[in-house]
Design a protein around this motif. Structure first.
Motif, PDB file in Angstrom:
ATOM      1  N   GLN A 197      16.436  -3.160   5.115  1.00 28.35           N
ATOM      2  CA  GLN A 197      16.204  -1.900   4.601  1.00 28.35           C
ATOM      3  C   GLN A 197      14.944  -1.789   4.374  1.00 28.35           C
ATOM      4  N   ILE A 198      14.232  -0.690   4.464  1.00 27.14           N
ATOM      5  CA  ILE A 198      12.898  -0.228   3.999  1.00 27.14           C
ATOM      6  C   ILE A 198      13.214   0.564   2.725  1.00 27.14           C
ATOM      7  N   MET A 199      12.740   0.041   1.650  1.00 30.17           N
ATOM      8  CA  MET A 199      12.989   1.060   0.382  1.00 30.17           C
ATOM      9  C   MET A 199      11.608   1.135  -0.381  1.00 30.17           C
ATOM     10  N   ASP A 200      11.159   2.257  -0.166  1.00 31.87           N
ATOM     11  CA  ASP A 200       9.964   2.520  -1.095  1.00 31.87           C
ATOM     12  C   ASP A 200      10.566   3.348  -2.325  1.00 31.87           C
ATOM     13  N   LEU A 201      10.647   2.662  -3.471  1.00 40.65           N
ATOM     14  CA  LEU A 201      11.039   3.265  -4.621  1.00 40.65           C
ATOM     15  C   LEU A 201       9.983   3.847  -5.391  1.00 40.65           C
ATOM     16  N   ASP A 202       8.738   3.777  -5.205  1.00 40.12           N
ATOM     17  CA  ASP A 202       7.400   4.290  -5.820  1.00 40.12           C
ATOM     18  C   ASP A 202       7.199   3.441  -6.988  1.00 40.12           C
TER      19      ASP A 202
END
Length: 960
Positions: free
Chosen positions: A414-419
């Protein structure tokens, strides 16, 4: 004996002989030149170098006026004979002991120096007795100067014998540790003459000198032992590209703080040499320095937790750094102290200084000028220390946040960009929680979790301690954005959790204990059933803390996001279009327009902005912003309505036909400037006579305006492309229908045969993309030899791990592809209804076959600038195209994308119209609200943050 007088004098014994120095001028040849008046007007017993520098009123304790810096030398003045000349406490311009211009000490002029052991050899004092005290003159209590100056003159002679020891003390650790005390450098007679309270005050002042000396020495050691060896180490301890940022982050502005205290220490030592053994005041020096170093201290103290964590992180990861720190600890000057101790010295110095000054204030006699200045200085230090506490707490919170982020391990694939790397991100609250297993056959029904509440996400993790003490937290379920997080019940009765006995054994079940745990419920607003979590806090207070933290954080997040919208909804209409509701009278439903399904804006002659709205009962046209719309066409629930402004065409896809009308005549009819029959006369059938039109769109292909539609006939589906023609080309265009008619469209390439499961199409720069159940087909209608290029994503050429590729392939097969979007990173984002993935321009999965899971199931999407907008029935999810980061969520009811053609390549002027459930529900029915999503601009920039940077020559094959 204890002296009961406020300001005692020292009595010179009768018959005492003068000091060995025949003239005080010989001891200070540089300070006394030819300025002394003729005649021996000065008593050699009370003569001091400061008698020629009177400043202010007689007996002034301060060596300089308040406006003059304590570090500036006083200008030379000429003293004239007066009836009484006082010795001023801090007027002697003694040079720094380390200065090359160091004057000869009094011990150099024939006096015995003070042995380091503290064995004083001084002339005997005559203590003050009650009889002698009764015959002495006592000044008024508020007259501080006269007795102090007299006492200073008498103690000055005694100080000659302890000055050498004082210089050894100031040189730093050249005396035995037990001798570095004030009482070890002062004769017992002087201590007895001063009295217990003054002795205590002088001892505390000496402690201030000593602590400042040690503090400056420690700051110097940081540079000599740590920084310089680290910077010039060969081989390097830290890589050259990281060395400078590391030194800056760990040691921050320590050098600037060192400069302030080095100057203050020089001034303190000068004052100490000048006034020893009776130092009257150092408040002026500390006060002035305090004003100078506040900004630097504030910066260092607030940054300190980050500096400490950066050092600890490097120490745990870099073996070379571990060896370097161990080598530094072997320096004898370190005295078994570690680097953290040195880094924390500025943090603890000011509180310790405050305590010393507070002690001095308590033991200072009434009437002393310090009682005026010390409260001011203490208030300044106290207020400053209080002001730094929020900064320290914020930095500590930042460190905790980094530790949590570094320990997280996301689900594979999974690609998760949580900033995470935004400076505004922070850790709000975290703690252990429990969750009950869903399986009834599970022998261990409880799962221990560690919940992490960030200021934008809530994460549930499982902790695992690896070898070496490294803590890893595995994200057990998808992080919940705060925009979607909803709170359930926090009032449930506690439940009992069975705890295993630590001893174990056969009788484990008999020895088990039960502990109460307290439930609370949270859920995802887009998936209330599947993503509903009942968590258990270990105590009632912990549950209440979770509740308060969640409520407060969500409130702050709502306000922050409302003030930083990427797309602002602007109301276009609410009330013109109604559907029958609960309050609608029977039979009135036939008069309602029905649900809005399409809408498009255009400009009529004269610059008037109009809007055409497709509803259940037909197509309505009216002035934008006006509440009066006129029903122009009776095509109920049109599949699409499209405006070609530059070609004066209004295209309608209704049921099986694709029709075209004159845009100008449509506007004139809507404004009652032309009869409705004139609009019928302009109608032109584009398609539908040879089959059923399934779907259609428009776009620019090879700089031409192309209408693309799919036609179903018999057992096959063909995709046709027609080029819109301008007025000058109409006469030369042959008709697709009957002979003798002029068509506004001409064929563009050849028909394409596509799979039967195709359901949408979109125009690329040179080709078209057709969405099917098995993928997206890329085709070129102008090249018959290679019409069907490929189906993307193409998993046959993927180079990622086989497990990751298989997982992505399975997910893509179970999802519905909606279209393609070009990114700025030489990639293409494939948009599905539940996820998105990146492919190269050859169609091969990229980014290690990673994928982004949407929070909602999208029914349509739109591309604007650097964002993709995903539409579902209750949410509009706005994400960054290049990273997948969730930037905004718009919530509503029965949301529909009304206009989704991008005729101007996603320009800022391309309107984006959306319909949702309105706010009105009365006898006229339930309203549909039409809004336009307008891109906002960056407040600090003239350009919007969504404006993409055009990259030329990237899409030679598809040229998206």
């Amino acid at each position: 004996m204890h002296n009961q007088r406020h300001y005692p004098y020292v009595t010179i014994p009768p018959g005492a002989s003068p000091l060995p120095n025949p003239s005080p001028l010989q001891a200070y040849p540089d300070e006394f030149e030819h300025n002394a008046p003729s005649g021996d007007l000065l008593n050699p017993w009370d003569q001091t170098p400061t008698t020629r520098h009177p400043n202010g009123r007689p007996g002034e304790l301060r060596s300089r006026p308040r406006t003059r810096s304590a570090y500036e030398p006083l200008p030379p003045t000429i003293s004239f004979p007066e009836p009484e000349i006082h010795r001023f406490a801090s007027q002697r311009t003694t040079l720094h002991p380390y200065s090359p211009r160091h004057r000869p000490s009094k011990s150099d002029d024939g006096h015995d120096s003070l042995p380091p052991s503290g064995d004083h050899s001084t002339r005997p004092f005559t203590p003050v007795t009650p009889d002698s005290a009764s015959s002495m003159h006592y000044p008024p209590e508020d007259d501080w100067e006269a007795p102090v100056n007299q006492l200073t003159q008498e103690l000055s002679n005694v100080s000659l014998y302890s000055e050498e020891g004082l210089r050894l003390f100031q040189a730093g650790h050249q005396l035995a540790e037990k001798d570095e005390e004030w009482h070890r450098l002062v004769p017992p007679e002087a201590q007895e003459a001063l009295g217990k309270k003054e002795v205590e005050r002088q001892s505390v002042l000496f402690e201030l000198f000593k602590s400042e000396r040690d503090y400056v020495e420690d700051l110097r050691l940081v540079t000599e032992v740590f920084i310089e060896p680290l910077q010039f180490a060969k081989p390097p301890v830290i890589a050259s590209d990281r060395l400078r940022p590391f030194v800056q982050e760990v040691f921050w502005n320590l050098g600037q703080i060192f400069v302030h205290h080095e100057r203050m220490l020089a001034a303190l030592f000068e004052r100490q040499l000048d006034q020893h053994p009776l130092v009257q005041s150092v408040t002026d020096i500390v006060l002035e320095t305090c004003f100078q170093f506040q900004a630097d201290y504030e910066s260092y103290i607030k940054h300190y937790p980050i500096a400490e964590e950066r050092h600890r992180t490097e120490l745990s990861r870099n073996k070379n750094y571990q060896v370097f720190i161990q080598k530094c600890s072997q320096d004898p000057r370190m005295r078994k102290r570690d680097m953290i101790t040195f880094l924390s010295r500025p943090v603890t110095r000011l509180p310790r200084l405050h305590l010393i000054l507070e002690h001095i204030q308590k033991i200072t006699e009434p009437g002393h000028p310090d009682l005026e200045d010390l409260p001011l200085l203490l208030n300044i230090l106290s207020d400053f220390l209080k002001s730094t506490q929020p900064g320290i707490a914020a930095a500590e919170n930042r460190v905790k946040y980094w530790n949590v982020c570094e320990s997280l391990t996301m689900p594979k694939g999974q690609i998760m960009d949580l900033d995470w790397y935004d400076d505004s991100r922070s850790l709000v609250y975290s703690g252990p929680v429990a969750r009950r297993s869903k399986s009834e056959m599970d022998w261990h029904p409880w799962t221990d979790l560690f919940a992490v509440l960030l200021d934008n996400y809530l994460l549930l993790t499982k902790e695992e301690r690896r070898t070496g003490g490294i803590l890893k937290r595995y994200v057990s379920s998808r992080p919940i954005p705060l925009e979607y997080l909803k709170l359930g019940s926090f009032e449930g009765q506690p439940e009992s959790r069975r705890e295993r006995s630590e001893e174990g054994g056969i009788l484990d079940s008999l020895r088990a204990q039960y502990k109460p745990i307290y439930p609370f419920t949270i859920y995802h607003s887009a998936d209330k059933l599947e993503r509903r979590y009942t968590l258990y806090a270990p105590t009632e207070s912990a549950r209440e803390k979770w509740r308060n933290a969640l409520v407060e954080t969500k409130g702050i997040d709502d306000v922050r996001r409302d003030a930083n919208k990427w797309f602002a909804p602007q109301l276009v209409d609410d009330g013109s279009f109604r559907s029958p509701g609960a309050y609608t009278p029977r039979g009135f439903g036939s008069k309602a327009s029905g649900r809005v399904v399409n809408a498009v804006s255009f400009t009529a002659a004269g610059g008037k902005r109009l809007m055409a709205v497709g509803c259940a009962t037909g197509i309505y046209v009216g002035l934008r912003g006006d509440i009066s719309f006129r029903k122009i066409l009776s095509y109920g629930n049109p599949s699409s309505i499209i405006v070609l402004q530059e070609f004066n065409k209004f295209i309608v896809h209704h049921e099986s036909y694709l029709l075209s009308y004159s845009l100008d005549i449509l506007a004139r009819v809507a404004m009652y400037q032309a009869p409705a029959s004139s609009l019928d006369a302009s109608m032109e059938k584009i398609a539908g006579e040879d089959g059923t039109v399934l779907f259609c769109t428009v776009g620019r292909i090879k700089q031409r305006m192309i209408v693309i539609y799919a036609l179903k006939s018999f057992f096959q589906i063909t995709v046709h492309a027609l080029e819109a023609c301008n007025l000058s080309e109409l006469r030369r265009t042959p008709s697709r229908g009957s002979q003798g008619t002029v068509s506004s469209f001409r064929p563009f390439g050849e028909p394409l045969y596509v799979p039967k499961d195709a359901y949408s199409v979109m125009a690329l720069a040179k080709m078209i993309a057709i969405s099917t159940e098995k993928g997206i087909v890329i085709a070129d209608p102008t090249d018959a030899t290679r019409q069907i290029i490929q189906v993307v994503p193409d998993f046959s050429g993927a180079t990622c791990d086989s497990t990751d590729m298989a997982d992505l392939k399975t997910r893509c097969e179970d999802a519905k592809p909606l279209g393609l979007i070009r990114t700025e990173t030489r990639e293409i984002l494939v948009v599905y209804d539940t996820l998105g993935c990146y492919i190269t321009k050859q169609g091969v999965p990229h980014r290690k076959c990673g994928f982004i899971l949407w929070e909602t199931k999208a029914t349509s999407f739109a591309h604007r600038g650097s964002h993709v907008m995903l539409f579902s029935s209750e949410f509009i999810e706005i994400r960054s195209i290049s990273t997948g980061r969730l930037d905004q969520v718009i919530e509503g009811s029965d949301i529909r994308l009304l206009m989704h053609t991008n005729l101007k390549s996603h320009s800022a002027d391309d309107p984006l119209l959306v319909a949702m459930r309105g706010t009105k529900d009365d006898k006229d029915g339930v309203s549909d609200k039409i809004i336009e999503l307008v891109r906002t601009g960056d407040f600090n920039s003239t350009q919007t943050p969504m404006t993409p940077t055009p990259v030329e020559g990237l899409w030679d094959e598809w040229d998206m």
